[in-house]
Design a protein around this motif. Structure first.
Motif, PDB file in Angstrom:
ATOM      1  N   SER A  28       0.829  -1.206   0.000  1.00 30.54           N
ATOM      2  CA  SER A  28       0.000   0.000   0.000  1.00 30.54           C
ATOM      3  C   SER A  28       0.866   1.260   0.000  1.00 30.54           C
ATOM      4  O   SER A  28       2.044   1.208   0.316  1.00 30.54           O
ATOM      5  N   GLY A  29       0.241   2.369  -0.330  1.00 30.48           N
ATOM      6  CA  GLY A  29       0.947   3.641  -0.309  1.00 30.48           C
ATOM      7  C   GLY A  29       2.199   3.585  -1.171  1.00 30.48           C
ATOM      8  O   GLY A  29       2.172   3.064  -2.280  1.00 30.48           O
ATOM      9  N   ARG A  30       3.290   4.121  -0.661  1.00 35.08           N
ATOM     10  CA  ARG A  30       4.564   3.954  -1.357  1.00 35.08           C
ATOM     11  C   ARG A  30       5.078   2.575  -0.981  1.00 35.08           C
ATOM     12  O   ARG A  30       5.416   2.335   0.182  1.00 35.08           O
ATOM     13  N   PRO A  31       5.142   1.649  -1.931  1.00 35.18           N
ATOM     14  CA  PRO A  31       5.481   0.270  -1.563  1.00 35.18           C
ATOM     15  C   PRO A  31       6.898   0.168  -1.011  1.00 35.18           C
ATOM     16  O   PRO A  31       7.718   1.075  -1.189  1.00 35.18           O
ATOM     17  N   GLY A  32       7.168  -0.945  -0.353  1.00 32.63           N
ATOM     18  CA  GLY A  32       8.510  -1.139   0.187  1.00 32.63           C
ATOM     19  C   GLY A  32       8.652  -2.501   0.818  1.00 32.63           C
ATOM     20  O   GLY A  32       7.696  -3.276   0.887  1.00 32.63           O
ATOM     21  N   PRO A  33       9.866  -2.793   1.300  1.00 29.02           N
ATOM     22  CA  PRO A  33      10.130  -4.108   1.872  1.00 29.02           C
ATOM     23  C   PRO A  33       9.670  -4.207   3.323  1.00 29.02           C
ATOM     24  O   PRO A  33       9.789  -3.254   4.087  1.00 29.02           O
ATOM     25  N   VAL A  34       9.139  -5.368   3.664  1.00 27.18           N
ATOM     26  CA  VAL A  34       8.731  -5.647   5.038  1.00 27.18           C
ATOM     27  C   VAL A  34       9.457  -6.911   5.490  1.00 27.18           C
ATOM     28  O   VAL A  34       9.623  -7.852   4.706  1.00 27.18           O
ATOM     29  N   VAL A  35       9.900  -6.904   6.729  1.00 23.84           N
ATOM     30  CA  VAL A  35      10.635  -8.044   7.266  1.00 23.84           C
ATOM     31  C   VAL A  35       9.821  -8.686   8.381  1.00 23.84           C
ATOM     32  O   VAL A  35       9.329  -7.990   9.276  1.00 23.84           O
ATOM     33  N   LEU A  36       9.664  -9.997   8.310  1.00 15.83           N
ATOM     34  CA  LEU A  36       9.058 -10.735   9.420  1.00 15.83           C
ATOM     35  C   LEU A  36      10.112 -11.663   9.998  1.00 15.83           C
ATOM     36  O   LEU A  36      10.656 -12.526   9.293  1.00 15.83           O
ATOM     37  N   ASP A  37      10.405 -11.461  11.257  1.00 15.85           N
ATOM     38  CA  ASP A  37      11.444 -12.215  11.953  1.00 15.85           C
ATOM     39  C   ASP A  37      10.699 -13.263  12.791  1.00 15.85           C
ATOM     40  O   ASP A  37      10.058 -12.931  13.783  1.00 15.85           O
ATOM     41  N   PHE A  38      10.782 -14.518  12.373  1.00 13.16           N
ATOM     42  CA  PHE A  38       9.827 -15.536  12.828  1.00 13.16           C
ATOM     43  C   PHE A  38      10.512 -16.482  13.819  1.00 13.16           C
ATOM     44  O   PHE A  38      11.234 -17.396  13.420  1.00 13.16           O
ATOM     45  N   ALA A  39      10.284 -16.237  15.100  1.00 13.10           N
ATOM     46  CA  ALA A  39      10.943 -17.038  16.138  1.00 13.10           C
ATOM     47  C   ALA A  39      10.543 -18.503  16.021  1.00 13.10           C
ATOM     48  O   ALA A  39       9.396 -18.834  15.717  1.00 13.10           O
ATOM     49  N   LYS A  40      11.515 -19.371  16.287  1.00 19.54           N
ATOM     50  CA  LYS A  40      11.309 -20.795  16.029  1.00 19.54           C
ATOM     51  C   LYS A  40      10.165 -21.369  16.866  1.00 19.54           C
ATOM     52  O   LYS A  40       9.367 -22.166  16.373  1.00 19.54           O
TER      53      LYS A  40
ATOM     54  N   ARG B  27      15.889  26.441 -11.690  1.00 22.83           N
ATOM     55  CA  ARG B  27      15.633  27.627 -10.860  1.00 22.83           C
ATOM     56  C   ARG B  27      14.611  28.557 -11.494  1.00 22.83           C
ATOM     57  O   ARG B  27      13.923  29.306 -10.806  1.00 22.83           O
ATOM     58  N   GLN B  28      14.531  28.510 -12.841  1.00 20.05           N
ATOM     59  CA  GLN B  28      13.632  29.432 -13.552  1.00 20.05           C
ATOM     60  C   GLN B  28      12.178  28.970 -13.501  1.00 20.05           C
ATOM     61  O   GLN B  28      11.272  29.731 -13.811  1.00 20.05           O
ATOM     62  N   ALA B  29      11.957  27.726 -13.119  1.00 24.17           N
ATOM     63  CA  ALA B  29      10.616  27.134 -13.290  1.00 24.17           C
ATOM     64  C   ALA B  29       9.788  27.173 -12.014  1.00 24.17           C
ATOM     65  O   ALA B  29      10.316  27.144 -10.914  1.00 24.17           O
ATOM     66  N   LYS B  30       8.489  27.243 -12.197  1.00 25.40           N
ATOM     67  CA  LYS B  30       7.565  26.919 -11.110  1.00 25.40           C
ATOM     68  C   LYS B  30       7.495  25.388 -11.065  1.00 25.40           C
ATOM     69  O   LYS B  30       7.349  24.745 -12.113  1.00 25.40           O
ATOM     70  N   ILE B  31       7.605  24.835  -9.883  1.00 26.27           N
ATOM     71  CA  ILE B  31       7.660  23.371  -9.800  1.00 26.27           C
ATOM     72  C   ILE B  31       6.424  22.821  -9.090  1.00 26.27           C
ATOM     73  O   ILE B  31       6.033  23.312  -8.027  1.00 26.27           O
ATOM     74  N   ILE B  32       5.827  21.828  -9.726  1.00 29.57           N
ATOM     75  CA  ILE B  32       4.662  21.131  -9.148  1.00 29.57           C
ATOM     76  C   ILE B  32       5.093  19.692  -8.892  1.00 29.57           C
ATOM     77  O   ILE B  32       5.703  19.062  -9.754  1.00 29.57           O
ATOM     78  N   HIS B  33       4.811  19.189  -7.718  1.00 30.77           N
ATOM     79  CA  HIS B  33       5.273  17.833  -7.385  1.00 30.77           C
ATOM     80  C   HIS B  33       4.100  16.951  -6.963  1.00 30.77           C
ATOM     81  O   HIS B  33       3.455  17.209  -5.955  1.00 30.77           O
ATOM     82  N   LEU B  34       3.847  15.918  -7.765  1.00 31.69           N
ATOM     83  CA  LEU B  34       2.830  14.925  -7.415  1.00 31.69           C
ATOM     84  C   LEU B  34       3.540  13.716  -6.823  1.00 31.69           C
ATOM     85  O   LEU B  34       4.355  13.076  -7.509  1.00 31.69           O
ATOM     86  N   ASP B  35       3.266  13.393  -5.579  1.00 36.19           N
ATOM     87  CA  ASP B  35       3.903  12.212  -4.990  1.00 36.19           C
ATOM     88  C   ASP B  35       3.041  11.654  -3.877  1.00 36.19           C
ATOM     89  O   ASP B  35       2.333  12.388  -3.193  1.00 36.19           O
ATOM     90  N   ILE B  36       3.142  10.348  -3.710  1.00 38.14           N
ATOM     91  CA  ILE B  36       2.334   9.682  -2.682  1.00 38.14           C
ATOM     92  C   ILE B  36       2.990   9.795  -1.307  1.00 38.14           C
ATOM     93  O   ILE B  36       2.338   9.587  -0.288  1.00 38.14           O
ATOM     94  N   ASP B  37       4.278  10.136  -1.294  1.00 40.05           N
ATOM     95  CA  ASP B  37       5.015  10.179  -0.032  1.00 40.05           C
ATOM     96  C   ASP B  37       5.278  11.627   0.381  1.00 40.05           C
ATOM     97  O   ASP B  37       6.113  12.292  -0.218  1.00 40.05           O
TER      98      ASP B  37
END
Ligand SMILES: Cc1ncc(C[n+]2csc(CCOP(=O)(O)OP(=O)(O)O)c2C)c(N)n1
Ligand SMILES: [Mg+2]
Lengths: 187, 565
Positions: free
Chosen positions: B154-166, B297-307
């Motif tokens: 979901s959102g900005r995707p990324g890695p998830v770690v599950l540390d699974f005790a024996k 520097r000369q430009a107006k900047i528009i930024h579309l981002d999920i994060d």
């Protein structure tokens, strides 16, 4: 850019390991944490971090956003000193013989609104709550009188002056939106 | 639904199935044996690919995720098995790739005691993962897995770690499937306020020289069509980042090429000439911006981002449009007036011609001399009808294959952008063949990078995974050699490399192969490679001291690219 002392207030779920994640954001940007206080908040199950750090206005925004990105962080905000009520507490361990032999020391303690909370033949404990500057000033005065055995101070605790409680509102809003989505999906 | 009493390990398998997982990449070991034992009973539904090194499991999961849009999964043991995945986790973090790494851990009673193969994996991976969680009790498995997949994708995707005790793998509990689509402290998609759309639209509608920067966010948000509608309505030319290359077809008239250090001349120069710059799902990486002090520097900047943390991080913007670009692009397009910017679009032409004459012609259409990486990439691309997935390793092979491949379909480039991980390509390509079995997967590798994951030829052999490996052999760690030539007075400190006989290696693994040394043999070599039913290693002996051009030197200004060196 001009550096200022900022106070960050971070609300998070109460889970182990989060402190590391919050402080790592500062470490990565090489910002020193001046003080840190972690405790339960007024909302059940929610922890509150109060962190002070010197940095500039642009960096503090980036730091707050990166902290807020941690999954278990509920909200993070930064404040300047005029936007919050804040206090620290300090304890001074003084030599009792010196305290008794120099009446001026007691005068200084009274002048700073500090109080003596413990006395025994060897040492006495003085407690002072207040702003960082006063605590530091009292310390220097006492040091110059040569009576200080130990000195400790807490991190800052802070409370916003604002009339809205943003975290409560945020959580209520999140809950309502979630229920609403669920409702729509069930239709 | 009735509950059933099962082990935590069995619950992991059922939870994975519940998430729709069909493929996982892994390697067994002591602390994950109960999970592997449970997996044995699920072989019909969960296709486990045994890699030859856990780093490869992580990269394969990345390759799988990048081409398919699904979450890639790894299953490894504790200690060294887990630490071997760390490079892949960091790579997935910086390139926003959804993977879930499940690692064994010693039993909870041993935690903190330096037990055999105990590593504080949560501590190690917290700074390089989106979420890292230790499962200490069997009954937490369904919740942890559901939350892991929800957070990873979901959102900005990324890695998830599950540390699974024996102990949690072997303990029994009453299993019930869990679904999670809400975590109160986690806002995957920020709200956008209407004023931001209005302000952005006002700027774009008034613009005379608008220019868009297209990033991987468009692919991740599955917003390729929304992007085209947006660009076409207001007639906005664009450049793409390395990871955004296939978000818009290469041959689209508004696609002006790649941005950044080794991008195309036009889009880089025009970044500093446009009046409104619209960044969509990209993060102004320093490899894209060069020196930010002289950037747009000369430009107006528009930024579309999920994060929201990306907004104003590297480049200060005038209008922030936080949100999911599939939605925000639509809202913005609705507010745009139809426009034509013919003169502005034509003004890219002289730069294209200049780049063609001074760089592209000799890289892609050389008449004599040794083979060039660019001509190989273009020839392979064309031989697949520009339909293939390009997977690259890192170095000159990466830049030149990315530049000269052509993209006609979405999700067609898999490369390690943010981390620049040598050794990524081969395992990522294996993952890609599982993520999109119907497509041709071409892995461009350097002689250095191939050897960083060469053990994965074993995985390819066993799986008959149809990776078309194109080894661009220059007998150098070429990218570093180029920098040594340009910035370190040609002192080739440890960049020449003695290579093995790759044909013998391929033969040992039972992988058909061929070497091409002359231009006239290239087409036949490519044809043989593509005709092979299954994997193939095509080694191409390319110019030893070739250079990737054009180039904005590190810290340089985007509109001052070097065309020769
Ligand atoms: C794991 C790792 N180690 C080192 C580097 C630094 N590095 C970047 S490109 C490169 C050379 C790659 O050589 P090769 O694989 O032969 O590719 P070429 O540039 O020659 O095409 C090196 C050493 C890296 N990116 N990743
Ligand atoms: Mg090489």
């Amino acid at each position: 850019m001009e550096k200022k002392l900022y106070t960050l207030i971070v609300y998070s779920e109460n889970i182990a390991g989060l402190l590391n994640q919050v402080t790592a954001v500062f470490t990565r940007r090489q910002i020193n944490i001046e003080s840190l206080n972690v405790s339960a908040s007024s909302i059940q199950g929610v922890h509150k971090y109060t962190i002070t750090a010197w940095t500039d206005g642009e960096t503090i925004v980036k730091v707050v956003r990166q902290i807020e990105k941690k999954i278990e962080v509920i909200q993070a905000h930064y404040f300047t000193d005029d936007e919050i009520f804040y206090h620290e507490i300090a304890l001074y361990k003084l030599s009792t013989p010196k305290l008794e032999s120099d009446a001026y020391i007691s005068k200084v303690i009274r002048r700073y609104g500090a109080s003596i909370v413990e006395v025994n033949p060897v040492y006495s404990i003085v407690k002072k709550t207040g702003m960082s500057d006063e605590i530091t000033a009292l310390n220097s005065e006492l040091q110059s009188l040569g009576c200080v055995l130990q000195f400790v101070r807490s991190g800052r605790v802070a409370i916003t002056k604002s009339c809205v409680e943003r975290v409560n509102e945020f959580l209520a809003e999140r809950e309502a939106k979630h229920l609403n989505n669920k409702h729509i999906n069930n239709l | 639904m009735s509950k059933e009493r099962i082990t935590g390990a069995e619950a992991l398998m059922r939870s994975l199935e519940h998430q729709g997982v069909t493929t996982l990449f892994g390697y067994p070991g002591g602390s994950i044996m109960p999970a592997f034992d449970a997996l044995y009973g699920h072989r019909q539904t969960l296709n486990h690919i045994l890699v030859r090194h856990e780093q490869a499991a992580a990269h394969a999961a990345e390759g799988y995720a990048r081409v398919s849009g699904r979450v890639g999964v790894c299953l490894v043991t504790s200690g060294p098995g887990a630490t071997n995945t760390v490079t892949g986790i960091a790579d997935a973090m910086i390139d926003s790739t959804p993977i879930v790494v499940i690692a064994g851990q010693v039993g909870t009673s041993f935690l903190g005691s330096d037990a055999f193969q105990e590593v504080d994996l949560v501590g190690v991976t917290q700074p390089i993962s989106k979420w890292s969680y230790q499962i200490r009790r069997a009954e937490d498995v369904p919740m942890a897995v559901a939350k892991a997949f929800y957070i990873a994708r979901s959102g900005r995707p990324g890695p998830v770690v599950l540390d699974f005790a024996k102990n949690a793998q072997v303990e029994m509990f009453d299993y019930e499937p869990v679904d999670i689509d809400y975590v109160r402290s986690y806002v995957p998609v920020p709200d956008t306020d209407e004023a931001a759309f209005d302000e952005a639209a006002r700027l774009i509608n008034a613009a005379r020289r608008p220019f868009a920067l297209v990033g991987q966010g468009v692919e991740l948000g599955n917003a390729q069509e929304e992007l085209l509608a947006f660009l076409e309505k207001a007639d906005i030319p664009c450049g793409t980042t390395l990871l955004g290359l296939s978000a818009i077809p290469t041959d689209h008239r508004l696609n002006k090429g790649m941005l950044g250090m080794h991008g195309n001349l036009g889009p880089n120069v025009k970044t500093n000439e446009c009046d409104v710059l619209i960044a969509v799902g990209m993060r102004f990486d320093d490899r894209v911006t060069g020196n930010v002090e002289t950037y747009a520097r000369q430009a107006k900047i528009i930024h579309l981002d999920i994060d929201p943390a990306e907004i104003n991080k590297n480049v200060k913007v005038d209008v922030a449009v936080p949100g999911d670009c599939k939605h925000t692009l639509r809202c913005l397009t609705d507010r745009l007036c139809e426009a034509k910017h013919n003169d502005w679009i034509d003004s890219f032409k002289p730069y294209e011609e200049q780049e063609f004459a001074r760089v592209i012609e000799q890289e892609v259409y050389p008449q004599e001399g040794p083979l060039k990486m660019g001509e190989v990439a273009r020839a392979v691309s064309e031989a697949t009808g520009n339909q293939a997935v390009l997977v690259t390793d890192v170095g000159q092979n990466q830049m030149l294959s990315a530049r000269y491949f052509k993209y006609s379909r979405k999700r067609s480039i898999v490369t390690s952008g943010g981390l620049g991980t040598m050794g990524f390509g081969l395992p990522a390509a294996i993952g890609a063949t599982f993520g999109t079995p119907e497509r041709t997967v071409c892995a461009f590798m350097g002689d250095g990078g191939l050897q960083m994951s060469i053990q994965e030829l074993g995985t390819i052999m066993e799986q008959r995974s149809p990776v078309k490996i194109i080894l661009l052999n220059n007998n150098y760690l070429g990218n570093v050699r180029q920098w040594q030539a340009m910035f370190f007075g040609r002192r080739y400190s440890f960049t020449p490399m003695l290579n093995p006989d790759y044909m013998k290696i391929a033969e040992a693994y039972g992988i058909p192969s061929r070497v091409v040394e002359r231009r006239e043999d290239l087409a036949a070599g490519i044809e043989a490679m593509l005709a092979a039913d299954g994997p193939f290693l095509l080694e191409v002996a390319v110019i030893e001291e070739g250079n990737v051009l054009p180039m904005t030197p590190p810290g340089g200004t985007v509109d001052e690219m070097l065309l020769e060196c």
